[in-house]
Scaffold this motif. Sequence first.
Motif, PDB file in Angstrom:
ATOM      1  N   GLY A  57       0.809  -1.219   0.000  1.00  0.00           N
ATOM      2  CA  GLY A  57       0.000   0.000   0.000  1.00  0.00           C
ATOM      3  C   GLY A  57       0.836   1.260   0.000  1.00  0.00           C
ATOM      4  N   CYS A  58       1.866   1.280   0.846  1.00  0.00           N
ATOM      5  CA  CYS A  58       2.779   2.427   0.892  1.00  0.00           C
ATOM      6  C   CYS A  58       3.453   2.619  -0.459  1.00  0.00           C
ATOM      7  N   THR A  59       3.911   1.507  -1.019  1.00  0.00           N
ATOM      8  CA  THR A  59       4.643   1.559  -2.286  1.00  0.00           C
ATOM      9  C   THR A  59       3.771   2.090  -3.414  1.00  0.00           C
ATOM     10  N   LEU A  60       2.552   1.585  -3.518  1.00  0.00           N
ATOM     11  CA  LEU A  60       1.667   2.021  -4.599  1.00  0.00           C
ATOM     12  C   LEU A  60       1.348   3.504  -4.473  1.00  0.00           C
ATOM     13  N   ALA A  61       0.985   3.954  -3.271  1.00  0.00           N
ATOM     14  CA  ALA A  61       0.614   5.359  -3.087  1.00  0.00           C
ATOM     15  C   ALA A  61       1.779   6.286  -3.400  1.00  0.00           C
ATOM     16  N   SER A  62       2.979   5.913  -2.975  1.00  0.00           N
ATOM     17  CA  SER A  62       4.139   6.765  -3.251  1.00  0.00           C
ATOM     18  C   SER A  62       4.504   6.751  -4.726  1.00  0.00           C
ATOM     19  N   ALA A  63       4.338   5.604  -5.373  1.00  0.00           N
ATOM     20  CA  ALA A  63       4.608   5.539  -6.807  1.00  0.00           C
ATOM     21  C   ALA A  63       3.633   6.408  -7.591  1.00  0.00           C
ATOM     22  N   ILE A  64       2.377   6.432  -7.166  1.00  0.00           N
ATOM     23  CA  ILE A  64       1.393   7.310  -7.810  1.00  0.00           C
ATOM     24  C   ILE A  64       1.747   8.772  -7.568  1.00  0.00           C
ATOM     25  N   ALA A  65       2.086   9.105  -6.321  1.00  0.00           N
ATOM     26  CA  ALA A  65       2.458  10.489  -6.002  1.00  0.00           C
ATOM     27  C   ALA A  65       3.652  10.934  -6.826  1.00  0.00           C
ATOM     28  N   CYS A  66       4.602  10.028  -7.043  1.00  0.00           N
ATOM     29  CA  CYS A  66       5.764  10.355  -7.865  1.00  0.00           C
ATOM     30  C   CYS A  66       5.339  10.683  -9.293  1.00  0.00           C
ATOM     31  N   GLY A  67       4.437   9.882  -9.835  1.00  0.00           N
ATOM     32  CA  GLY A  67       3.950  10.157 -11.185  1.00  0.00           C
ATOM     33  C   GLY A  67       3.258  11.509 -11.289  1.00  0.00           C
ATOM     34  N   LEU A  68       2.444  11.824 -10.297  1.00  0.00           N
ATOM     35  CA  LEU A  68       1.765  13.124 -10.299  1.00  0.00           C
ATOM     36  C   LEU A  68       2.768  14.263 -10.183  1.00  0.00           C
ATOM     37  N   ALA A  69       3.802  14.072  -9.354  1.00  0.00           N
ATOM     38  CA  ALA A  69       4.845  15.090  -9.212  1.00  0.00           C
ATOM     39  C   ALA A  69       5.597  15.307 -10.516  1.00  0.00           C
ATOM     40  N   GLN A  70       5.660  14.266 -11.341  1.00  0.00           N
ATOM     41  CA  GLN A  70       6.362  14.342 -12.623  1.00  0.00           C
ATOM     42  C   GLN A  70       5.464  14.822 -13.756  1.00  0.00           C
ATOM     43  N   GLY A  71       4.224  15.128 -13.434  1.00  0.00           N
ATOM     44  CA  GLY A  71       3.322  15.680 -14.440  1.00  0.00           C
ATOM     45  C   GLY A  71       2.440  14.688 -15.153  1.00  0.00           C
ATOM     46  N   LEU A  72       2.433  13.415 -14.732  1.00  0.00           N
ATOM     47  CA  LEU A  72       1.555  12.434 -15.363  1.00  0.00           C
ATOM     48  C   LEU A  72       0.106  12.698 -14.973  1.00  0.00           C
ATOM     49  N   ALA A  73      -0.817  12.425 -15.887  1.00  0.00           N
ATOM     50  CA  ALA A  73      -2.235  12.446 -15.551  1.00  0.00           C
ATOM     51  C   ALA A  73      -2.516  11.305 -14.579  1.00  0.00           C
ATOM     52  N   LEU A  74      -3.573  11.443 -13.782  1.00  0.00           N
ATOM     53  CA  LEU A  74      -3.839  10.462 -12.733  1.00  0.00           C
ATOM     54  C   LEU A  74      -3.955   9.029 -13.248  1.00  0.00           C
ATOM     55  N   PRO A  75      -4.745   8.740 -14.286  1.00  0.00           N
ATOM     56  CA  PRO A  75      -4.816   7.345 -14.743  1.00  0.00           C
ATOM     57  C   PRO A  75      -3.461   6.792 -15.183  1.00  0.00           C
ATOM     58  N   ALA A  76      -2.647   7.613 -15.827  1.00  0.00           N
ATOM     59  CA  ALA A  76      -1.327   7.163 -16.254  1.00  0.00           C
ATOM     60  C   ALA A  76      -0.411   6.919 -15.062  1.00  0.00           C
ATOM     61  N   ALA A  77      -0.493   7.793 -14.059  1.00  0.00           N
ATOM     62  CA  ALA A  77       0.310   7.610 -12.852  1.00  0.00           C
ATOM     63  C   ALA A  77      -0.071   6.321 -12.143  1.00  0.00           C
ATOM     64  N   ILE A  78      -1.365   6.016 -12.096  1.00  0.00           N
ATOM     65  CA  ILE A  78      -1.828   4.782 -11.462  1.00  0.00           C
ATOM     66  C   ILE A  78      -1.382   3.560 -12.249  1.00  0.00           C
ATOM     67  N   ALA A  79      -1.529   3.611 -13.566  1.00  0.00           N
ATOM     68  CA  ALA A  79      -1.132   2.464 -14.393  1.00  0.00           C
ATOM     69  C   ALA A  79       0.353   2.168 -14.245  1.00  0.00           C
ATOM     70  N   ARG A  80       1.188   3.212 -14.261  1.00  0.00           N
ATOM     71  CA  ARG A  80       2.629   2.992 -14.102  1.00  0.00           C
ATOM     72  C   ARG A  80       2.937   2.454 -12.718  1.00  0.00           C
ATOM     73  N   ALA A  81       2.302   3.014 -11.699  1.00  0.00           N
ATOM     74  CA  ALA A  81       2.555   2.575 -10.328  1.00  0.00           C
ATOM     75  C   ALA A  81       2.149   1.117 -10.130  1.00  0.00           C
ATOM     76  N   ARG A  82       1.033   0.708 -10.696  1.00  0.00           N
ATOM     77  CA  ARG A  82       0.586  -0.677 -10.555  1.00  0.00           C
ATOM     78  C   ARG A  82       1.530  -1.624 -11.267  1.00  0.00           C
TER      79      ARG A  82
END
Length: 268
Positions: free
Chosen positions: A210-235
């Motif tokens: 859970g920690c890993t997924l949430a931080s990976a998503i936050a990283c994507g958002l910080a890098q400018g990814l749209a939310l669905p793309a950030a989630i897909a990459r994190a998963r």
Amino acid sequence: MKGRVLVIAGSDSGGGAGIQADIKAITALGGFAMTALTALTAQDTLGVHDIVPVAPGFIRRQIDCVWDDLGTDAVKTGMLGDIATIRTVRDALRARPTVPFVLDPVMVAKGGASLLDSAAIGVLRSELLPMASLLTPNAPEAALLAGLPLDHVGQMEAVGRRLFALGAGAVLLKGGHLPGDVLTDLLFTADGIEEFTAPRIATRHTHGTGCTLASAIACGLAQGLALPAAIARARSYLQRAIAAAPGYGSGAGPLDHAVTTRCDPLVG
């Protein structure tokens, strides 16, 4: 290196979850991790054996020091522990420019230890959750926050809709705790519901997912990814990290957070 992520969460001495997992995941995806510790834990793959909370004033001091000097492109919160800490984080975020905020409502450790006072659940729900860009509860957390049962995939839509109505910008309801060979996560936004699925990996080494997924998503958002793309990459990153888990410990072992250094990179 791109994307500054401030993680406000507890430490895991075993290195598999908490701040340690957050730093590893963000680094693996090319971001820069910064931290404000909320608690120290004596923890291993068998469970949480002791907790020492950090004083609210010092939590705020960490947040202010990081934000004033280094700047922040996204915030992720994990273990907050009690009402005083939740309100400290709330006040600190209100005092700053708005950035993407991923709220992982950490309530119970993998081994069953409580990581959030029962009295604090309502405060988290009413005072911090509406500030979040994304809420990322697992099934037990979602059931507590929504006040609805969640025992199988068929109940996810009703629970997710209830959570989305609480005011977060989006809700990613995770189905990893639910039975079935296919793992289903549902993303609730103002545009509707998006489903993410993947085959379940048969393993006991899932500490810190859970920690890993949430931080990976936050990283994507910080890098400018749209939310669905950030989630897909994190998963995708999380699935690789679980599959490559090193097998350490006698209980729920850690992931291989460095998996992207030995395969096709996910960063970018």
